[in-house]
Design a protein around this motif. Sequence first.
Motif, PDB file in Angstrom:
ATOM      1  N   THR A 164     -10.065 -17.947  11.649  1.00 43.95           N
ATOM      2  CA  THR A 164      -9.606 -19.195  12.478  1.00 43.95           C
ATOM      3  C   THR A 164      -7.991 -19.312  12.517  1.00 43.95           C
ATOM      4  N   GLU A 165      -7.565 -20.573  12.148  1.00 40.50           N
ATOM      5  CA  GLU A 165      -6.265 -20.522  11.860  1.00 40.50           C
ATOM      6  C   GLU A 165      -5.878 -20.175  10.646  1.00 40.50           C
ATOM      7  N   PHE A 166      -4.742 -19.520  10.352  1.00 42.58           N
ATOM      8  CA  PHE A 166      -4.260 -19.134   8.931  1.00 42.58           C
ATOM      9  C   PHE A 166      -2.920 -18.736   8.948  1.00 42.58           C
ATOM     10  N   GLU A 167      -2.308 -18.839   7.976  1.00 44.70           N
ATOM     11  CA  GLU A 167      -0.852 -18.148   7.445  1.00 44.70           C
ATOM     12  C   GLU A 167      -0.992 -17.342   6.447  1.00 44.70           C
ATOM     13  N   GLY A 168      -0.179 -16.270   6.508  1.00 45.00           N
ATOM     14  CA  GLY A 168      -0.129 -15.155   5.592  1.00 45.00           C
ATOM     15  C   GLY A 168      -1.394 -14.262   5.908  1.00 45.00           C
ATOM     16  N   GLY A 169      -1.736 -13.420   4.872  1.00 48.29           N
ATOM     17  CA  GLY A 169      -2.569 -12.527   5.058  1.00 48.29           C
ATOM     18  C   GLY A 169      -2.590 -11.329   5.992  1.00 48.29           C
ATOM     19  N   ASP A 170      -1.118 -10.920   5.888  1.00 53.27           N
ATOM     20  CA  ASP A 170      -1.067  -9.698   6.965  1.00 53.27           C
ATOM     21  C   ASP A 170      -1.682  -8.419   6.071  1.00 53.27           C
ATOM     22  N   LEU A 171      -2.076  -7.650   6.935  1.00 57.05           N
ATOM     23  CA  LEU A 171      -2.356  -6.139   6.594  1.00 57.05           C
ATOM     24  C   LEU A 171      -1.376  -5.529   6.370  1.00 57.05           C
ATOM     25  N   PHE A 172      -1.380  -4.542   5.351  1.00 62.32           N
ATOM     26  CA  PHE A 172      -0.269  -3.598   5.233  1.00 62.32           C
ATOM     27  C   PHE A 172      -0.853  -2.397   4.983  1.00 62.32           C
ATOM     28  N   PHE A 173      -0.036  -1.054   5.626  1.00 69.31           N
ATOM     29  CA  PHE A 173      -0.338   0.247   5.470  1.00 69.31           C
ATOM     30  C   PHE A 173       0.764   0.908   4.913  1.00 69.31           C
ATOM     31  N   ARG A 174       0.150   2.132   4.225  1.00 68.37           N
ATOM     32  CA  ARG A 174       1.011   2.954   3.329  1.00 68.37           C
ATOM     33  C   ARG A 174       0.856   4.271   3.650  1.00 68.37           C
ATOM     34  N   GLY A 175       0.336   4.780   4.743  1.00 64.77           N
ATOM     35  CA  GLY A 175       0.199   6.255   5.036  1.00 64.77           C
ATOM     36  C   GLY A 175      -1.149   6.803   4.915  1.00 64.77           C
ATOM     37  N   GLU A 176      -1.458   7.783   5.474  1.00 66.15           N
ATOM     38  CA  GLU A 176      -2.749   8.591   5.833  1.00 66.15           C
ATOM     39  C   GLU A 176      -2.678   9.602   4.531  1.00 66.15           C
ATOM     40  N   ARG A 177      -3.920   9.543   3.881  1.00 65.45           N
ATOM     41  CA  ARG A 177      -3.877  10.393   2.757  1.00 65.45           C
ATOM     42  C   ARG A 177      -5.265  11.138   2.211  1.00 65.45           C
ATOM     43  N   CYS A 178      -5.200  12.351   2.039  1.00 68.57           N
ATOM     44  CA  CYS A 178      -6.590  12.971   1.595  1.00 68.57           C
ATOM     45  C   CYS A 178      -6.608  12.485   0.260  1.00 68.57           C
ATOM     46  N   PRO A 179      -7.989  12.766  -0.395  1.00 76.12           N
ATOM     47  CA  PRO A 179      -8.224  12.414  -1.753  1.00 76.12           C
ATOM     48  C   PRO A 179      -7.201  13.084  -2.837  1.00 76.12           C
ATOM     49  N   GLN A 180      -6.756  14.211  -2.387  1.00 71.77           N
ATOM     50  CA  GLN A 180      -5.821  14.859  -3.225  1.00 71.77           C
ATOM     51  C   GLN A 180      -4.579  14.291  -3.234  1.00 71.77           C
ATOM     52  N   HIS A 181      -3.975  13.688  -2.433  1.00 72.16           N
ATOM     53  CA  HIS A 181      -2.672  12.920  -2.250  1.00 72.16           C
ATOM     54  C   HIS A 181      -3.074  11.370  -2.408  1.00 72.16           C
ATOM     55  N   GLN A 182      -4.109  10.872  -2.638  1.00 74.47           N
ATOM     56  CA  GLN A 182      -4.212   9.740  -2.567  1.00 74.47           C
ATOM     57  C   GLN A 182      -3.063   8.752  -3.165  1.00 74.47           C
ATOM     58  N   GLN A 183      -2.837   9.233  -4.444  1.00 77.71           N
ATOM     59  CA  GLN A 183      -1.715   8.596  -5.293  1.00 77.71           C
ATOM     60  C   GLN A 183      -0.617   8.583  -4.912  1.00 77.71           C
ATOM     61  N   ASP A 184      -0.324   9.668  -3.817  1.00 81.04           N
ATOM     62  CA  ASP A 184       1.246   9.869  -3.697  1.00 81.04           C
ATOM     63  C   ASP A 184       2.211   8.674  -2.982  1.00 81.04           C
ATOM     64  N   PRO A 185       3.419   8.854  -3.509  1.00 82.74           N
ATOM     65  CA  PRO A 185       4.523   7.790  -2.860  1.00 82.74           C
ATOM     66  C   PRO A 185       4.463   8.012  -1.404  1.00 82.74           C
ATOM     67  N   CYS A 186       4.751   6.644  -0.726  1.00 84.46           N
ATOM     68  CA  CYS A 186       5.046   7.003   0.723  1.00 84.46           C
ATOM     69  C   CYS A 186       6.340   7.024   1.211  1.00 84.46           C
ATOM     70  N   ALA A 187       6.458   7.418   2.487  1.00 81.48           N
ATOM     71  CA  ALA A 187       7.639   7.797   2.838  1.00 81.48           C
ATOM     72  C   ALA A 187       8.264   6.288   3.636  1.00 81.48           C
ATOM     73  N   PRO A 188       9.582   5.893   3.781  1.00 86.64           N
ATOM     74  CA  PRO A 188       9.766   4.569   4.358  1.00 86.64           C
ATOM     75  C   PRO A 188       9.202   4.380   5.572  1.00 86.64           C
ATOM     76  N   GLU A 189       9.150   5.560   6.397  1.00 91.37           N
ATOM     77  CA  GLU A 189       8.597   5.131   7.632  1.00 91.37           C
ATOM     78  C   GLU A 189       6.911   5.037   7.662  1.00 91.37           C
ATOM     79  N   GLU A 190       6.535   5.142   6.661  1.00 93.26           N
ATOM     80  CA  GLU A 190       5.082   4.910   6.369  1.00 93.26           C
ATOM     81  C   GLU A 190       4.595   3.527   6.332  1.00 93.26           C
ATOM     82  N   TYR A 191       5.515   2.556   5.654  1.00 91.84           N
ATOM     83  CA  TYR A 191       5.565   1.199   5.520  1.00 91.84           C
ATOM     84  C   TYR A 191       5.141   0.617   6.689  1.00 91.84           C
ATOM     85  N   PHE A 192       4.055  -0.227   6.640  1.00 96.66           N
ATOM     86  CA  PHE A 192       3.936  -0.827   7.984  1.00 96.66           C
ATOM     87  C   PHE A 192       3.182  -2.322   7.604  1.00 96.66           C
TER      88      PHE A 192
END
Length: 515
Positions: A250-278
């Motif tokens: 309903t009405e809210f503040e905060g709670g933004d979604l954050f994304f850090r890049g698409e990864r397969c299971p093999q690379h799930q823990q890999d760092p993300c590139a700056p352009e992947e931050y969202f």
Amino acid sequence: MAAAAHDASEMAGAPVPPPPVVASKAFLTPAAMWERFVKALPEGIKDKSENEQVAYFRRLYASYQQQYSRERAKRDRAVFACIDQYRSYILTHYKPMHPELRELRDGFFDETFLGALRDPSPEAWASIATQVHPGVYTFRLLNEAWCKRLLEEVDHFEMWSKEVSLHVNRPNSMNNYGCVLDDMGFNDVLQRLTIGPIRQLAASLFGAASGAASLDSHHGFIVEYAVPKDRSLGFHVDDSEITVNLCLGTEFEGGDLFFRGERCPQHQQDPCAPEEYFQYKHRPGVAVMHIGRHRHGALPLTAGRRANLILWCRSSAFREASDLSHCQPFCARHPTHPMAAASGAAAAAAAASAGRGSTERAIEARGGSSSSSSSSSSSSASSTGAGLGMMPPPARHPGDARRSLGGGGARASSPCLAHAPAPGSGPAPPAEPASPERHQADFSSDGISHSERHGSTSSRSTAVSAGSPSSSCGHRPVVASVPATSIVVPGVGIGGGDRSATFGNTHAGAAQHGP
Ligand SMILES: O=C(O)CCC(=O)C(=O)O
Ligand SMILES: [Fe+2]
């Protein structure tokens, strides 16, 4: 090698060391885990070549797998019985406030979405979505009146459950609030939505290699955040090929979604590139679509109440066809992925031998549609005049630059929130990764696939060899403090070898199968 005389049968009969993967809260890198494993090897295997040690480990792993599968089958039966009981109790005792929501009616859809439904084409579908970040699309799906009514229904259900002392089945281990819509009579309507318009839209945005064009099952639930309730959702990936996240209010503040890049299971823990931050500020009435393996979470809510409809859409054909022990084209580490250059996939290119083409062909061979094949989704007649589920899936959005190979400039990668960034090395990580403790609690090495557990699907998805961490109910946390059970030893998947998740307490009659 001194003990070269040992053959496979001797090795198979060698004393079995304790399982190399111990439940520990410490994060283990694959190399550290391998080191531990080697130390635990029995005499006679220790001095063998690494290949032979790996072969030994594979056999050992297979024997644990066998035992695990038997236990899992036993538990599946118990869980299904509980789910059935829970659902039939609701169906027979709960009087819905808005029964009409369990149908698809034209008047429920947003005008733009309805326009594409009535005159579908890849272009029409693609035109209703906005790419707000590579791999993240927004669109309007169901109108505000529908969203409001659904929230009323959910509140009504919560109230009723208190009156009758029904322990509500929460959507997963990471949410203490919210409910599973499929348990409340929404299974049919959400399934038709999934295999009809959602599949077409997803196929036009993400292409067949993501599994989007062959979606055939779903898990539909509500997540709810409020200041005295859950406030955030930790960093994770979903047990879905495609996720739809519709903000109901309903009405809210905060709670933004954050994304850090698409990864397969093999690379799930890999760092993300700056352009992947969202980071994305969700708004009522707007739906977000991304692949389930796009790493994400929700930042803390600071005021109000936020409730979202989440649809985890799955493809059994995709799961059967995918060999997740190899990097996949949907992963930013894969050389054919548009973000490959940015995220350092060049180094991973050699490892990523399984190509986009082979997965697509395999999906088609198993009867799943691809972007270029004709639709197999004739199963659901719709109550809308738009004929949901009857249209062929469109080809990939031709103008989707994101999917054009070679996109993305070569920039230095920087650590993601799982790996604290060096000062000045890129955008700051979000204020929140959820507390590792919470994720630890979510983790377990046992597993039942999410769709199986929830029984919410028309065709149950097949477990695939993911070699990935599995968490309760399909969320797979991707924070640094991943417990040892989730680590992948080179070439050998650990953690059940599937995209499975565990269920927690199962109470007869109440069936809390989403822990
Ligand atoms: O809080 C949200 O909107 C995200 C929910 C989510 O990622 C999930 O339930 O898988
Ligand atoms: Fe999620």
